[in-house]
Design an enzyme around this catalytic site. Structure first.
Site, PDB file in Angstrom:
ATOM      1  N   GLU A   1      -5.243  78.723 -15.147  1.00 34.05           N
ATOM      2  CA  GLU A   1      -4.974  79.047 -16.546  1.00 34.05           C
ATOM      3  C   GLU A   1      -4.034  80.245 -16.614  1.00 34.05           C
ATOM      4  OE1 GLU A   1      -9.064  79.399 -17.870  1.00 34.05           O
ATOM      5  OE2 GLU A   1      -9.428  77.386 -17.066  1.00 34.05           O
TER       6      GLU A   1
ATOM      7  N   GLU B   1     -12.369  73.687 -15.953  1.00 37.66           N
ATOM      8  CA  GLU B   1     -12.624  74.152 -14.585  1.00 37.66           C
ATOM      9  C   GLU B   1     -13.093  73.040 -13.656  1.00 37.66           C
ATOM     10  OE1 GLU B   1     -13.431  75.951 -17.253  1.00 37.66           O
ATOM     11  OE2 GLU B   1     -12.376  77.850 -16.925  1.00 37.66           O
TER      12      GLU B   1
ATOM     13  N   HIS C   1     -18.991  87.842 -18.611  1.00 37.52           N
ATOM     14  CA  HIS C   1     -17.782  88.098 -17.819  1.00 37.52           C
ATOM     15  C   HIS C   1     -18.013  89.031 -16.638  1.00 37.52           C
ATOM     16  CE1 HIS C   1     -14.741  86.898 -21.196  1.00 37.52           C
ATOM     17  NE2 HIS C   1     -15.213  85.876 -20.533  1.00 37.52           N
TER      18      HIS C   1
END
Lengths: 342, 327
Positions: A29, A67, A136
């Site tokens: 990405e 993904e 994250h």
């Protein structure tokens, strides 16, 4: 030699690999726009070294946010003649592709009796310590260490990032590279020529005789800082950075602990079944008689990562928590109460 | 429809007969305990398998699913190493480490089956990406069932193949059931029509028991892929005669009354035999193909029987390209 940042060193290794072998491609990405700084010379298309300009859209490919599809396609491409580097950006995105990692990437060569080779590198950034909240902030490398068939690197310095990534791209086995964002801006002199650091060889970050600290990823600079502090008090600390977690340089760890007789293991991942647990078990099984004190692990607790900066910074090993553990194994009095991370 | 050479027609029937004979023997061997674990047969689906595999070129790639003995056979794999693999012998195509659920024969472009439904679709997509980047003219095909048509990774892969114009064929083997679950009860709309959402052609082969109908549809998709015009979704309507896996005994009758009998009346091998007879093939010649297939399966079983089981050391090979990295 030239001064490189950790991210710059990764970019240099990718450029070298792309130049050396036309079968190397980079997919992921936002790789075309060089959003993460490893696929270009700067932030602009016109900057020297821009990968899209240099290698074209055939070899530098933005992917959709898919993904599982990306990881599977990279595996299939690797089985049929390409040598993909996959930029998965955040390491917590790997979970989206767990089936492909565990059932295809790791198993295909074995299940098919060696017919498949899987020359592919999956890079991801461990985005912890930057107040991005639980989704994250993961450090997921230990769960992948539990999957035979994957090789795992976790470089802690710019030079290691460059040399290990070159070896990873040249390897015919699938490799996961876990890169800590806390290290991105670290700088040091790095050879601008091609060089390869073999997988499975630890680095002695600092030599010492009283205690061995095996440290992983961003815990390495913290361990070195702790060692320097203890040196002023007359304690000689050896810091070993495995650099590669699979295969693990068992000999280097055992040699060092056999010499010092004391072991502290520091890593930013969770405590249960972490790399530190594996390294502790290895030492306890192999050279228990050499130990003069119990092994101490300094890890993140088995807790999710909170958002607030005042909370998150206490979750990972620091110079202070590693130093406190060293004091305990050499029987020095603690300087102050130690935070929960030990 | 292109006029096919007599040799090609004969080969189609022979490969269907091989698959039928191989899977019928495998089924017996499971029930007698000669094959450990279980197998999933393609009996009833031979036209769909052979029509698709023979539309591919020798160098083209394919990935399979759990019901995949037929795919490498259809692509030309010798039967001996496949049978030895089912039994777990050292001479198996995967050295006895894959078994029925993980057959792969890279020599014919078979990149492997997957025991995880849908999981091998992106593998073929990656092979198509290789072909595109290396510009080598190869195409790739992913076999998957109606069950896998509801896995997200199919749509991630179709989107990538579409946006990158990959030389890719998504081949849905719609055999009507995911184990006991009728496809229409868990599948919204028509599978082949989903292609439109990705800007690619979607073709449904209603006469999926007709090997030539499948061959024509897949050949068109292959030609499109090889010409650089991107991927195609082909849905083939077919039927599995046996249970999901051999030895499985379900207490419930999940099939409609008379349904299986109706499908048996359009058996792909019988249908094609009639066609071949109408094209001037003699009964002797057609009987001979059947005898050849049975003899090949006998020879495959004999090959397996004569082969040793793998040495324990083999269990520790092939994890990595270097043995030292394994713990």
């Amino acid at each position: 030699m030239t001064v490189m940042s950790y991210l710059g060193a990764i970019g240099a290794a990718q450029r070298e690999a792309m130049d050396a072998d036309e079968r190397v491609i980079i997919i992921g990405e936002d790789v075309e726009a060089n959003v993460y700084g490893t696929t270009g010379g700067g932030k602009s298309r016109s900057d020297k070294g821009d990968f899209l300009q240099r290698y074209g859209k055939n070899r530098i490919r933005n992917t959709p946010i898919s993904e599982e599809g990306i990881v599977g396609a990279a595996a299939g491409a690797a089985m049929t003649g390409l040598r993909p580097i996959v930029d998965l950006s955040y390491s917590s995105f790997l979970y989206m592709a767990m089936d492909q990692f565990v059932n295809q990437v790791a198993k295909n060569r074995y299940m098919f009796g060696g017919q498949a080779s899987m020359p592919v590198v999956f890079r991801s950034a461990m985005f912890y310590g930057l107040n991005t909240g639980a989704h994250h902030s993961d450090r997921p490398y230990p769960m992948f260490m539990n999957v035979p068939g994957l090789k795992i690197i976790a470089p802690a310095t710019p030079a290691d990032a460059k040399g290990l990534l070159r070896s990873a791209v040249d390897s015919d086995d699938p490799i996961l590279s876990f890169e800590a964002c806390l290290l991105w801006s670290a700088k040091e002199d790095v050879d601008e020529n091609e060089f390869w650091i073999p997988l499975g060889v630890a680095r002695t970050a600092r030599e010492g005789t009283d205690v061995t600290v095996v440290a992983i990823s961003s815990s390495v600079p913290e361990a070195v800082a702790a060692a320097e502090e203890l040196a002023r008090e007359g304690v000689s600390v050896e810091v070993i950075d495995p650099r590669t977690l699979v295969p693990l340089d068992r000999d280097a760890i055992l040699r060092s602990v056999a010499k010092t007789g004391r072991l502290v293991v520091a890593e930013p991942a969770h405590r249960t079944c972490g790399a530190a647990a594996e390294i502790s078990a290895l030492v306890a099984e192999e050279i228990f008689d050499s130990l003069k004190a119990p092994i101490i692990r300094v890890t993140a607790p088995d807790m999710q990562i909170p958002f607030s900066p005042s909370l998150e910074k206490q979750m990972y090993p620091t110079k202070a928590t590693i130093a406190a553990a060293i004091r305990r194994v050499v029987d020095l009095p603690a300087l102050q109460p130690v935070a929960a991370a030990v | 429809m292109a006029e096919l050479a007599r040799d090609t027609l004969r080969e189609m029937q022979l490969r269907m007969l091989r698959i039928r004979a191989f899977d019928e023997r495998a089924s017996k061997m499971v029930k007698r305990g000669h094959i450990p674990g279980t197998v999933h047969t393609s009996i009833g689906q031979e036209a769909q398998v052979v029509g698709a595999t023979m539309a591919l070129g020798a160098g083209d790639y394919m990935s399979g699913n759990h019901r995949s003995h037929g795919h490498p056979i259809g692509k030309g794999s010798p039967l001996g190493p496949l049978m030895a693999e089912l039994v777990g012998k050292a001479t198996g195509v995967c050295k006895g480490k894959g078994g029925s659920l993980h057959l792969a024969d890279f020599a014919v472009g078979s990149l492997g089956e997957s025991g995880i439904v849908g999981s091998s679709i992106p593998i073929a997509n990656g092979a198509a990406l290789s072909s595109k980047v290396l510009n080598n003219g190869k195409v790739a095909l992913a076999f998957f069932g109606d069950g896998a048509a509801n896995q997200g990774v199919l749509y991630e892969s179709m989107n990538m193949a579409g946006v990158w114009d990959l030389p890719m064929i998504f081949l849905c083997e719609n055999n009507q059931y995911a184990l006991s679950t009728p496809a229409h009860t868990v599948t919204s709309g028509i599978i082949s029509e989903r292609a439109a959402g990705f800007g690619m052609p979607g073709i449904r082969v209603e006469e999926g028991q007709d090997v030539l109908a499948v061959y024509d549809a897949v050949s068109e998709a292959v030609a499109r892929a090889r010409a650089g015009d991107g991927p195609t979704l082909v849905e083939v309507m077919t039927y599995r005669y046996n249970e999901h896996s051999e030895g499985l005994r379900l207490g419930t009758d999940y099939r409609n009354a008379g349904e299986r009998e109706a499908w048996l009346k359009k058996d792909p091998i019988v249908l094609f035999r009639h066609y071949l007879a109408s094209q001037g093939f003699s009964d002797d010649e057609l009987d001979g193909l059947q005898a050849t297939a049975l003899a090949e399966v006998d020879a495959a079983v004999a090959f397996s029987d004569a082969s040793p089981y793998p040495d324990l050391s083999v269990a520790f090979d092939d994890l990595y390209t270097d043995k030292e990295s394994a713990a």
